[in-house]
Design a protein around this motif. Structure first.
Motif, mmCIF file in Angstrom:
data_model
loop_
_atom_site.group_PDB
_atom_site.id
_atom_site.type_symbol
_atom_site.label_atom_id
_atom_site.label_comp_id
_atom_site.label_asym_id
_atom_site.label_seq_id
_atom_site.Cartn_x
_atom_site.Cartn_y
_atom_site.Cartn_z
ATOM 1 N N ALA A 102 0.858 -1.192 0.000
ATOM 2 C CA ALA A 102 0.000 0.000 0.000
ATOM 3 C C ALA A 102 0.889 1.235 0.000
ATOM 4 C CB ALA A 102 -0.925 0.011 1.217
ATOM 5 N N VAL A 103 0.380 2.319 -0.595
ATOM 6 C CA VAL A 103 1.128 3.574 -0.655
ATOM 7 C C VAL A 103 0.269 4.698 -0.112
ATOM 8 C CG1 VAL A 103 2.516 2.798 -2.605
ATOM 9 C CG2 VAL A 103 0.416 4.088 -3.027
ATOM 10 N N GLY A 104 0.932 5.680 0.507
ATOM 11 C CA GLY A 104 0.207 6.791 1.109
ATOM 12 C C GLY A 104 0.013 7.967 0.188
ATOM 13 N N SER A 105 0.683 7.972 -0.961
ATOM 14 C CA SER A 105 0.585 9.083 -1.914
ATOM 15 C C SER A 105 0.546 8.534 -3.325
ATOM 16 C CB SER A 105 1.787 10.032 -1.767
ATOM 17 O OG SER A 105 1.882 10.534 -0.447
ATOM 18 N N GLY A 106 -0.211 9.194 -4.184
ATOM 19 C CA GLY A 106 -0.384 8.710 -5.547
ATOM 20 C C GLY A 106 0.901 8.616 -6.338
ATOM 21 N N GLN A 107 1.853 9.508 -6.065
ATOM 22 C CA GLN A 107 3.096 9.486 -6.832
ATOM 23 C C GLN A 107 3.947 8.258 -6.544
ATOM 24 O OE1 GLN A 107 2.282 11.822 -4.561
ATOM 25 N NE2 GLN A 107 4.065 12.553 -3.420
ATOM 26 N N ASP A 108 3.579 7.505 -5.512
ATOM 27 C CA ASP A 108 4.324 6.281 -5.177
ATOM 28 C C ASP A 108 3.635 5.015 -5.686
ATOM 29 O OD1 ASP A 108 6.340 7.680 -3.784
ATOM 30 O OD2 ASP A 108 5.068 7.790 -2.003
ATOM 31 N N ALA A 109 2.594 5.178 -6.494
ATOM 32 C CA ALA A 109 1.832 4.014 -6.959
ATOM 33 C C ALA A 109 2.697 3.043 -7.760
ATOM 34 C CB ALA A 109 0.643 4.480 -7.799
ATOM 35 N N HIS A 110 3.739 3.546 -8.422
ATOM 36 C CA HIS A 110 4.604 2.674 -9.226
ATOM 37 C C HIS A 110 5.352 1.656 -8.377
ATOM 38 C CE1 HIS A 110 7.324 5.801 -7.736
ATOM 39 N NE2 HIS A 110 8.323 4.976 -7.980
ATOM 40 N N LEU A 111 5.389 1.879 -7.048
ATOM 41 C CA LEU A 111 6.094 0.954 -6.155
ATOM 42 C C LEU A 111 5.250 -0.244 -5.747
ATOM 43 C CD1 LEU A 111 7.794 3.557 -3.773
ATOM 44 C CD2 LEU A 111 8.927 2.143 -5.502
ATOM 45 N N LEU A 112 3.945 -0.182 -5.983
ATOM 46 C CA LEU A 112 3.059 -1.264 -5.534
ATOM 47 C C LEU A 112 3.514 -2.611 -6.073
ATOM 48 C CD1 LEU A 112 -0.495 0.338 -5.714
ATOM 49 C CD2 LEU A 112 0.588 -0.659 -3.684
ATOM 50 N N ASN A 113 3.554 -3.580 -5.162
ATOM 51 C CA ASN A 113 3.905 -4.975 -5.440
ATOM 52 C C ASN A 113 5.392 -5.177 -5.748
ATOM 53 O OD1 ASN A 113 2.795 -7.613 -5.361
ATOM 54 N ND2 ASN A 113 3.010 -7.779 -7.574
ATOM 55 N N SER A 114 6.206 -4.142 -5.610
ATOM 56 C CA SER A 114 7.649 -4.286 -5.826
ATOM 57 C C SER A 114 8.288 -4.982 -4.623
ATOM 58 C CB SER A 114 8.313 -2.925 -6.006
ATOM 59 O OG SER A 114 7.841 -2.266 -7.145
ATOM 60 N N ARG A 115 9.238 -5.865 -4.905
ATOM 61 C CA ARG A 115 10.083 -6.388 -3.836
ATOM 62 C C ARG A 115 11.208 -5.392 -3.624
ATOM 63 N NH1 ARG A 115 13.427 -12.083 -3.411
ATOM 64 N NH2 ARG A 115 14.305 -11.297 -5.376
ATOM 65 N N VAL A 116 11.389 -4.975 -2.379
ATOM 66 C CA VAL A 116 12.291 -3.867 -2.095
ATOM 67 C C VAL A 116 13.181 -4.184 -0.898
ATOM 68 C CG1 VAL A 116 10.633 -2.176 -2.976
ATOM 69 C CG2 VAL A 116 10.684 -2.697 -0.526
ATOM 70 N N LEU A 117 14.282 -3.447 -0.824
ATOM 71 C CA LEU A 117 15.082 -3.356 0.386
ATOM 72 C C LEU A 117 14.916 -1.953 0.955
ATOM 73 C CD1 LEU A 117 18.407 -5.168 -0.607
ATOM 74 C CD2 LEU A 117 16.524 -6.058 0.775
ATOM 75 N N VAL A 118 14.939 -1.863 2.274
ATOM 76 C CA VAL A 118 14.774 -0.576 2.945
ATOM 77 C C VAL A 118 16.141 -0.062 3.378
ATOM 78 C CG1 VAL A 118 13.750 0.640 4.903
ATOM 79 C CG2 VAL A 118 12.483 -1.199 3.766
ATOM 80 N N ARG A 119 16.410 1.199 3.053
ATOM 81 C CA ARG A 119 17.625 1.839 3.555
ATOM 82 C C ARG A 119 17.404 2.165 5.034
ATOM 83 N NH1 ARG A 119 19.642 6.681 0.083
ATOM 84 N NH2 ARG A 119 17.532 7.432 0.512
ATOM 85 N N PRO A 120 18.094 1.469 5.944
ATOM 86 C CA PRO A 120 17.780 1.642 7.362
ATOM 87 C C PRO A 120 18.335 2.918 7.968
ATOM 88 C CG PRO A 120 19.540 0.027 7.101
ATOM 89 C CD PRO A 120 19.069 0.382 5.716
#
Length: 360
Positions: A102-120
């Motif tokens: 889920a994304v909190g802003s529309g401009q981040d919709a391209h990230l949906l369902n992406s496998r990601v690493l988080v910069r800690p």
């Protein structure tokens, strides 16, 4: 996409103390805010910083190394962090491999369902400031089924690695690459790495080798074969290093996250104009150095916490280009976090241990 539940399982660290402070329980799923994304956690690595934070080792009054500090010496009046309080109760977990659900802003919709690493290591006041917020130490982290993070801190990764393998990467490899970046390690440099079998140390060995450095790895006798498989130029034991097997003025860079009583001797190893870089002190933070070595040899002594801007993006590119490999030492269910941290503290493994949340 499956419906996001209202509650989730998480390991909540209640306060500074022993393993009894790690409570596996139901908590609310984080609510999305503008500019944030919600990740379903796929794996979460175990790190020294998780144990340091729980034990309160970062408190200025603590003098012992992590492994020597017992929970019986801890009281809740300690600040827990470096001269500031840790925000308990806290969901720890600095390493996160996850999927954006889920994304909190529309401009981040391209990230949906992406496998990601988080910069800690998040630079909370921008890249011109050294102020940081660390996932799992300053805000809730990945020892949970879901975690909320700022969208600029998630990095899609395109590779064939398993979720468990990706969970070995963020803290260790980001910290390692940042130290090499700050020390300006380059092709042909001779780099001495203490604690080369640990998560950060083994990452330093790989990443320094990737830069063309000639790596001398220091480890225990029982781990020499595994460390040698990382294509280092030479592997020596801690005892051999202490006995003088390396001549003085023989290395360009020392990477030392061990510290302890032998730390000062590392300055003797450095050539004139050399550099010692550190981001940890597992064997003890109180050290003695001869300042004459520091200034008469024109040495640089660099402490690293805040990551430089290109560091994590570079690590992602190394994965995608097949230039590094994960060192997965073991996998535990997240509810067995105490067993995982006990195994971690025994230091019998090479690489990283990883936790897996319950999969519905």
């Amino acid at each position: 996409m499956s419906t996001i539940p209202r509650t989730m399982k998480a390991v909540v660290t209640k306060s500074n103390g022993g393993y009894e402070q790690l409570q596996y329980q139901d908590v609310p799923v984080p609510e999305l805010l503008p500019g944030t994304v919600l990740l379903k956690v796929l794996s979460a690595g175990v790190n020294n910083t998780d144990i340091n934070t729980r034990l309160g080792w970062y408190a200025a009054k603590v003098k012992k190394g992590t492994l020597a500090l017992s929970s019986g010496e801890i009281d809740n009046s300690m600040d827990g962090g470096w001269k500031e309080r840790t925000p308990f109760p806290l969901i720890q977990g600095t390493d996160c491999c996850g999927r954006v659900v889920a994304v909190g802003s529309g401009q981040d919709a391209h990230l949906l369902n992406s496998r990601v690493l988080v910069r800690p290591c998040m630079r909370s006041s921008g890249w011109e400031s050294l102020e940081t917020i660390w996932l799992g130490s300053d805000c809730d982290g990945a020892f949970a089924e879901y975690v909320r993070v700022p969208s600029p801190e998630v990095f899609p990764v395109d590779c064939e690695w398993s979720d468990e393998e990706l969970g070995t990467i963020p803290c260790a490899y980001g910290t390692a690459e940042n130290m090499l970046h700050r020390a300006s390690v380059q092709d042909g440099d001779i780099v001495l790495v203490r604690g080369s079998s640990g998560g950060v140390g083994s990452a330093v060995v790989q990443l320094a080798g990737r830069r063309g450095a000639r790596v001398i790895a220091v480890t225990s006798k029982g781990k020499k074969r595994e460390v040698a498989s990382l294509a280092v130029e030479r592997v020596i034991t801690h005892e051999e290093l202490a006995s003088g097997v390396l001549p003085s003025n023989s290395v360009d860079v020392v990477v030392d996250n061990v510290a302890g009583p032998d730390f000062g001797e590392m300055l003797n190893m450095l050539k004139r104009g050399g550099c010692l870089v550190t981001s940890g002190a597992i064997a003890g933070a109180q050290v003695t150095i001869d300042l004459r070595s520091l200034y008469l040899k024109d040495l640089r002594l660099i402490g690293c916490t805040a990551w430089a801007e290109p560091v994590f993006r570079d690590v992602i590119s190394y994965i995608e280009q097949g230039e590094i490999r994960p060192l997965l030492a073991g996998v535990f269910p997240m509810e067995e976090i105490a067993a995982a941290q006990q195994e971690f503290s025994r230091k019998h493994h090479v690489g990283k241990l990883v936790l897996l949340p319950h999969q519905v």
